[in-house]
Write a protein that holds these residues in place. Structure first.
Motif, PDB file in Angstrom:
ATOM      1  N   ARG A 149      20.522 -13.291  27.538  1.00  0.00           N
ATOM      2  CA  ARG A 149      21.604 -13.140  28.518  1.00  0.00           C
ATOM      3  C   ARG A 149      21.082 -13.118  29.942  1.00  0.00           C
ATOM      4  NH1 ARG A 149      26.857 -10.958  27.118  1.00  0.00           N
ATOM      5  NH2 ARG A 149      26.742 -10.021  25.077  1.00  0.00           N
TER       6      ARG A 149
ATOM      7  N   ARG B  36      19.860 -16.545  30.942  1.00  0.00           N
ATOM      8  CA  ARG B  36      20.922 -17.526  31.189  1.00  0.00           C
ATOM      9  C   ARG B  36      21.667 -17.261  32.497  1.00  0.00           C
ATOM     10  NH1 ARG B  36      22.237 -16.889  25.629  1.00  0.00           N
ATOM     11  NH2 ARG B  36      24.111 -15.774  26.266  1.00  0.00           N
TER      12      ARG B  36
ATOM     13  N   ARG C 167      33.547 -17.305  36.532  1.00  0.00           N
ATOM     14  CA  ARG C 167      33.960 -16.014  35.982  1.00  0.00           C
ATOM     15  C   ARG C 167      33.068 -15.595  34.809  1.00  0.00           C
ATOM     16  NH1 ARG C 167      40.190 -15.983  35.254  1.00  0.00           N
ATOM     17  NH2 ARG C 167      39.695 -17.174  33.391  1.00  0.00           N
ATOM     18  N   TYR C 168      32.588 -16.554  34.030  1.00  0.00           N
ATOM     19  CA  TYR C 168      31.677 -16.210  32.935  1.00  0.00           C
ATOM     20  C   TYR C 168      30.398 -15.559  33.470  1.00  0.00           C
ATOM     21  CZ  TYR C 168      34.597 -19.479  30.241  1.00  0.00           C
ATOM     22  OH  TYR C 168      35.643 -20.132  29.647  1.00  0.00           O
TER      23      TYR C 168
ATOM     24  N   LEU D  96      27.797  -7.657  21.872  1.00  0.00           N
ATOM     25  CA  LEU D  96      29.073  -7.687  22.583  1.00  0.00           C
ATOM     26  C   LEU D  96      28.947  -7.034  23.957  1.00  0.00           C
ATOM     27  CD1 LEU D  96      31.353  -6.679  19.589  1.00  0.00           C
ATOM     28  CD2 LEU D  96      31.216  -8.938  20.657  1.00  0.00           C
ATOM     29  N   SER D  97      29.729  -7.538  24.903  1.00  0.00           N
ATOM     30  CA  SER D  97      29.751  -6.950  26.242  1.00  0.00           C
ATOM     31  C   SER D  97      31.139  -7.125  26.847  1.00  0.00           C
ATOM     32  CB  SER D  97      28.719  -7.621  27.144  1.00  0.00           C
ATOM     33  OG  SER D  97      29.207  -8.894  27.551  1.00  0.00           O
TER      34      SER D  97
ATOM     35  N   ARG E  69      31.940  -9.021  28.952  1.00  0.00           N
ATOM     36  CA  ARG E  69      32.173 -10.428  29.263  1.00  0.00           C
ATOM     37  C   ARG E  69      33.084 -11.116  28.250  1.00  0.00           C
ATOM     38  NH1 ARG E  69      28.399 -12.076  33.394  1.00  0.00           N
ATOM     39  NH2 ARG E  69      26.637 -10.652  33.431  1.00  0.00           N
TER      40      ARG E  69
ATOM     41  N   VAL F  66      27.498 -15.094  28.886  1.00  0.00           N
ATOM     42  CA  VAL F  66      28.397 -14.719  27.797  1.00  0.00           C
ATOM     43  C   VAL F  66      27.722 -15.083  26.469  1.00  0.00           C
ATOM     44  CG1 VAL F  66      30.687 -15.077  26.807  1.00  0.00           C
ATOM     45  CG2 VAL F  66      30.382 -15.198  29.282  1.00  0.00           C
ATOM     46  N   SER F  67      27.690 -14.139  25.532  1.00  0.00           N
ATOM     47  CA  SER F  67      27.055 -14.432  24.238  1.00  0.00           C
ATOM     48  C   SER F  67      28.077 -15.053  23.294  1.00  0.00           C
ATOM     49  CB  SER F  67      26.521 -13.144  23.614  1.00  0.00           C
ATOM     50  OG  SER F  67      27.603 -12.326  23.191  1.00  0.00           O
TER      51      SER F  67
ATOM     52  N   ASP G 208      30.455 -12.552  22.159  1.00  0.00           N
ATOM     53  CA  ASP G 208      31.519 -12.316  23.151  1.00  0.00           C
ATOM     54  C   ASP G 208      32.625 -13.361  23.013  1.00  0.00           C
ATOM     55  OD1 ASP G 208      30.257 -10.167  24.373  1.00  0.00           O
ATOM     56  OD2 ASP G 208      29.229 -11.419  25.860  1.00  0.00           O
TER      57      ASP G 208
END
Lengths: 313, 261
Positions: A81, A84, A111-112, B10-11, B13, B106-107, B110
């Motif tokens: 994360r 990225r 927004r992501y 998870l987050s 996002r 974003v995973s 997510d």
């Protein structure tokens, strides 16, 4: 191109003994490379060479089987994360969001990354302007040409002001105008100090853009170096092409035993270390082939030399 | 990071994915909200007033009033299930939207969770529209029946999670015919929707309570519509919660196995 990579800097991406399998298939076979900040680094190779898999491992789409891979000093397995957030990824296939307009694509993408709305709007408009897409901002994606889509993908990859821009075959399928438009933008990002990773089939593209590159095949790195250096070291200066080659090969080998000579499908290629008019003159005078063509040695010659001429489909 | 059994990544996002789907929905809201408004009216007339003219009452309730809450419950099921099967599959497979999103912080977990939350939101929106229709026909008890709105989100989570499980495993979009004909349609017919469960053989009743989520959703919705709470209401909520957690976990794991290779 210019030689801006400075080895004294800390590398930004490091792969050591990197290995990846899909079931029984070995996609990346124990490779090592280091990429330094600000350089443009190319991955070349035929289909199935392992280029895209290597890219995917860098941005965490594809877990590594074994070995070490760090980006910004962070291991990719545990910090995908965070990594990225600082990468810009321009994929090979169009995955723009067809449910949105051009501008909305950039805003939703921002927004992501958690970029605030007002900042996102400023950046999006700037990028659309820079990529000559401002007049299309309220158009739906379906109405864009291939070149526009690719420019938008590139704009989208830059929305988070990435430190590293990853381009997977950025100009495949584009016409020359569209291709040059993309090249110009890439070079300008490079001037701004963005590190660029590039996969491509186009040798001209690699020669123009890359400071350093590797040629991969069957998951391995075959050579690494600067484009001009690789051409000079592995092929030479000039290439003489003769067609058809019937009967000429033996006579040329006899007369110039030191020359590197290859034939493919009745076409003869003679690789010259230095510019050498003696060979050309001899051929013209004594062999008088129906067609003879002398050209500069290119990266494509290196590519064929390293990966062979077999079709990969 | 690609372990099937790993703890979901998870987050907050996940809500950006939910926002994406919401934004697309709003763009076409005027087109979107008409079918859920019109469909229950058709059912109310055909079954409620038409068939109801013969059936008259079930369990002491006019037939049209008996089926009204079932129509609300069915809309939760269909909307969540459609959203997280066909719509999610199109985004995942054809539009490559998932691939685009996971190139950001974003995973994939997510993304899947955001889709499930959006499926539940659509269940809530459409159940609310159907509820408004049956309220207009004075078929539910107010204000208790308004509790159906938050409940529809929970039911939506349940059906979205189950739908996402199928999305993670189907080879192609045509394969969704199987869960629709073998799972959704039987539920539509046999979950105490248009006739009470007690007319079924006991073994089938047990089977329905154990395996068909809609039986629990209809039972709770109908009770809330009448301003009561079913005898086994808490057991139903527990069943729904358990299955939601299990199917969400499976969806995340299977989607990871499908896309992160």
């Amino acid at each position: 191109m210019s030689s801006t990579s400075t080895p004294q800097k800390e590398p930004i991406i490091v792969a050591r003994d990197l290995y990846k399998t899909y079931g029984d298939l070995v996609a990346v076979d124990h490779i090592d490379f280091k990429i330094y900040p600000g350089e443009c680094f190319g991955f070349l190779g035929p289909h199935g060479a392992g280029k895209t898999t290597t890219m995917k491992m860098i941005y965490g789409f594809s877990p590594i089987t074994s070995g070490h891979l760090t980006v910004f000093g962070l291991p990719v397995q545990s910090h995908s994360r965070q990594i990225r957030a600082r990468l810009g990824i321009c994929p090979q296939e169009d995955n723009l969001d067809p449910d949105f307009t051009v501008l909305e694509n950039l805003l939703v993408y921002a927004r992501y990354f958690g970029i605030p709305k007002s900042v996102a709007l400023d950046r999006a408009l700037q990028l659309l302007d820079f990529f000559d897409l401002l007049h299309k901002k309220d158009q739906i994606i379906r109405t864009l040409s291939g070149g526009m889509k690719r420019r938008l993908l590139l704009a989208r990859a830059m929305i988070n002001h990435p430190e590293v821009l990853i381009l997977d075959e950025p100009t495949t399928g584009l016409d020359p105008q569209a291709r040059h438009a993309i090249w110009d933008r890439i070079l300008s990002f490079k001037e701004q100090g963005v590190t660029i990773l590039l996969t491509t089939h186009y040798m001209e593209e690699a020669e123009r853009l890359c400071d350093r590159l590797v040629i991969m095949d069957h998951g391995r790195i075959l050579v690494e170096g600067r484009p001009q250096q690789l051409i000079h070291d592995l092929v030479g200066h000039e290439v003489i092409e003769i067609y058809p080659a019937n009967g000429f090969v033996d006579r040329i080998r006899e007369r110039f035993p030191d020359l590197e000579v290859e034939t493919y499908h009745n076409r003869l290629e003679i690789f010259l270390r230095e510019s050498d008019t003696e060979v050309t003159e001899y051929i013209l005078e004594h062999l008088q082939p129906p067609s003879l063509y002398v050209r500069r040695a290119t990266l494509e010659d290196v590519f064929f030399k390293m990966t062979g001429r077999q079709l990969r489909d | 990071m690609n372990s099937f059994w790993m703890k979901p990544d998870l987050s907050w996002r996940m809500w950006t994915v939910w926002q994406r789907d919401r934004d697309v929905y709003w763009k076409t809201f005027k087109v979107n909200f008409l079918p859920p408004l019109l469909e229950p009216i058709l059912y109310l007339f055909a079954l409620g007033f038409g068939l109801g003219a013969f059936v008259k009452e079930i369990q002491g309730i006019p037939y049209v009033q008996y089926i009204a809450p079932a129509l609300v419950a069915i809309s939760m099921m269909y909307n969540a299930f459609f959203e997280c099967t066909y719509s999610s599959f199109v985004r995942m497979y054809y539009q490559k939207t998932f691939d685009a999103i996971i190139a950001t912080p974003v995973s994939l977990d997510d993304v899947v969770m955001g889709e499930i939350l959006w499926g539940a939101t659509k269940a809530l929106i459409n159940a609310t529209i159907v509820l408004a229709v049956v309220m207009a026909f004075r078929l539910v008890t107010l204000p208790h029946a308004l509790l159906i709105i938050p409940f529809s989100f929970l039911a939506g989570l349940l059906f979205s999670a189950i739908a996402m499980f199928f999305t993670a495993v189907v080879p192609s979009i045509d394969s969704f015919n199987y869960p629709f004909y073998l799972f959704i349609t039987p539920m539509f017919l046999f979950s105490g929707t248009f006739f009470p469960m007690d007319v079924l053989p006991p073994i089938l009743q047990k089977f329905a309570w154990a395996t068909l989520p809609l039986t629990h959703v209809v039972s709770v919705t109908r009770a809330l519509a009448m301003g009561t709470w079913p005898a086994q209401g808490w057991a139903s909520l527990l069943w729904m919660g358990g299955v939601t957690v299990l199917m969400t976990y499976l969806s995340l794991a299977l989607m990871r196995r499908r896309l992160i290779v």
